[in-house]
Design an enzyme around this catalytic site. Structure first.
Site, mmCIF file in Angstrom:
data_model
loop_
_atom_site.group_PDB
_atom_site.id
_atom_site.type_symbol
_atom_site.label_atom_id
_atom_site.label_comp_id
_atom_site.label_asym_id
_atom_site.label_seq_id
_atom_site.Cartn_x
_atom_site.Cartn_y
_atom_site.Cartn_z
ATOM 1 N N HIS A 119 0.825 -1.202 0.000
ATOM 2 C CA HIS A 119 0.000 0.000 0.000
ATOM 3 C C HIS A 119 0.866 1.262 0.000
ATOM 4 O O HIS A 119 1.538 1.557 0.981
ATOM 5 C CB HIS A 119 -0.895 -0.029 1.248
ATOM 6 C CG HIS A 119 -1.855 1.093 1.348
ATOM 7 N ND1 HIS A 119 -1.813 2.016 2.377
ATOM 8 C CD2 HIS A 119 -2.896 1.458 0.556
ATOM 9 C CE1 HIS A 119 -2.792 2.882 2.222
ATOM 10 N NE2 HIS A 119 -3.460 2.560 1.129
ATOM 11 N N HIS B 126 -0.744 10.840 -2.541
ATOM 12 C CA HIS B 126 -2.090 10.475 -2.093
ATOM 13 C C HIS B 126 -2.990 11.682 -1.892
ATOM 14 O O HIS B 126 -4.119 11.728 -2.388
ATOM 15 C CB HIS B 126 -2.015 9.679 -0.787
ATOM 16 C CG HIS B 126 -3.365 9.335 -0.230
ATOM 17 N ND1 HIS B 126 -4.049 10.176 0.629
ATOM 18 C CD2 HIS B 126 -4.164 8.252 -0.416
ATOM 19 C CE1 HIS B 126 -5.212 9.627 0.939
ATOM 20 N NE2 HIS B 126 -5.301 8.461 0.325
#
Length: 296
Positions: free
Chosen positions: A9, A51
Site C-alpha cells: 500500500h 495520495h
C-alpha cells in the site's frame, strides 16, 4: 489453492514515506507481488505519485498539488516527515518524488512480474483529464489494453469514484477495473463546518448514493475487482462472499493486523493490500504451509 497476492500500500509505507522511491523499492525487496499507488495531476499535467490533494502532510510544501508544476514539486522534501533513515541504494531525498513513468520504470527493472494497482484520485480539479493523461501515457509507453501489461508490469485501475471506472471502461477490460469501497460513516461531516441538520442529511444521502453506485458496478460485473476496506468486509461479509462466488476478485485494504489478515484468508480474498508487505507475506506463507501439511 493459490496463495493471496500481497500488494504494498503506497509501497512499504510502514517503513518509508508513502509513495516514494524508497517505499516502492523496499516493497520489491521484501517480495511484494505488487504495489498500490495514488496519482494526481500537477499544474503542468504530469502524473505524480501522491495520495493527498494537498502537500502539507507528506512534504515541506503547502497548498494544492494541482497548483504546482512538477519542477516545483521536485524541489520539496517528501521523505523527512517519516523520520526513517534513507539507505543509499534507495536514492537521495531529492529523488523520492516519483511520476507515474518513474514508477513504471522502477517496477519494470524488478526482473519479475509485478502488479501495479493505480488509484486515480478524485475529485480532481482537472476532471477526467486525469484518466485521459494516464491512458495516453500508458499507450505511448507500450501498454497493451488486451492484457493490461507493459512488459512484466500488469496495470489495474482503481477509484472510489464510480464515474472514473465508467469513463475508463471503453478502453480497459472489466477484469482490470477495481471499484474501491469504504463504510459510509454515520456522521461524515467534520464538526468545524457547522452545517445544519438538513445539510448534514444531504451529505449523508450523497455519500450513500455514491456507495450504491460503486457497489452496482461490482454486482453487474462492470468492475471485475472489488476493493473494500477491512471494515467494509467485516460489516458486509455476506456481500463479499457473494462477489467471490460470482467470480469477482477481492482486493482488500489496508490489512496490517494479524487478525485482519486472518479474516481475509478465511474469507478467501485473493489480494491483500498492506503497509507491511514482508510481515503479511510471512503470515500468508505460514498459513499456506499449515494447509499443505494438513492436506487441506
Amino acid at each position: 489453492m493459490r496463495r493471496p497476492l500481497v500488494i504494498a500500500h503506497r509501497g512499504s509505507s510502514g517503513a518509508y514515506a508513502e509513495n516514494t522511491r524508497a517505499a516502492f523499492l523496499h516493497a520489491l525487496a521484501e517480495g511484494a507481488d505488487g504495489v498500490e499507488v495514488d496519482v494526481h495531476l500537477t499544474r503542468d499535467r504530469h502524473l505524480v505519485c501522491l495520495h493527498d490533494p494537498t502537500l502539507e502532510r507528506t512534504s515541506d510544501g503547502s497548498g494544492p498539488v494541482a497548483d504546482h508544476t512538477l519542477a516545483q514539486l521536485r524541489r520539496l522534501d517528501f521523505h523527512r516527515w517519516k523520520g526513517a533513515r534513507l539507505p543509499g541504494e534507495y536514492g537521495p531525498a531529492s529523488t523520492q518524488l516519483l511520476t507515474l513513468p518513474d514508477l513504471v520504470e522502477l517496477l519494470a527493472a524488478a526482473g519479475r512480474p509485478v502488479r501495479l494497482a493505480l488509484e486515480l484520485k478524485h475529485p480532481s480539479p482537472f476532471g477526467h483529464e486525469l484518466e485521459e493523461r494516464a491512458l495516453s501515457w500508458l499507450l505511448g509507453a507500450g501498454w497493451d489494453p488486451e492484457t493490461s501489461r507493459i512488459g512484466a508490469v500488469e496495470v489495474t485501475f482503481m477509484s472510489f469514484y464510480a464515474g472514473s471506472l465508467q469513463y475508463l471502461a471503453p478502453s480497459v477490460g472489466s477484469e482490470y477495473l477495481c471499484q474501491l469501497l469504504s463504510v459510509v460513516p454515520a456522521e461524515p461531516v467534520p464538526s468545524r463546518f457547522n452545517l445544519g441538520p438538513l445539510s448534514r442529511a444531504a451529505v449523508r444521502a450523497t455519500l450513500r448514493q455514491a456507495a450504491a453506485d460503486a457497489e452496482r458496478l461490482i454486482w453487474e460485473g462492470r468492475a471485475g475487482i472489488a476493493g473494500p476496506g477491512v471494515a467494509y468486509v467485516r460489516e458486509n461479509l455476506a456481500d463479499v462472499k457473494a462477489w467471490l462466488a460470482a467470480g469477482r476478485t477481492l482486493r482488500v485494504w489496508t490489512a496490517d493486523r494479524d487478525e485482519d489478515v486472518d479474516l481475509l484468508l478465511r474469507a478467501g480474498v485473493q489480494q491483500i493490500t498492506t503497509n507491511l508487505p514482508a510481515r503479511v507475506l510471512e503470515r500468508v506463507r505460514r498459513r499456506e504451509r499449515v494447509l499443505v501439511g494438513t492436506g487441506a
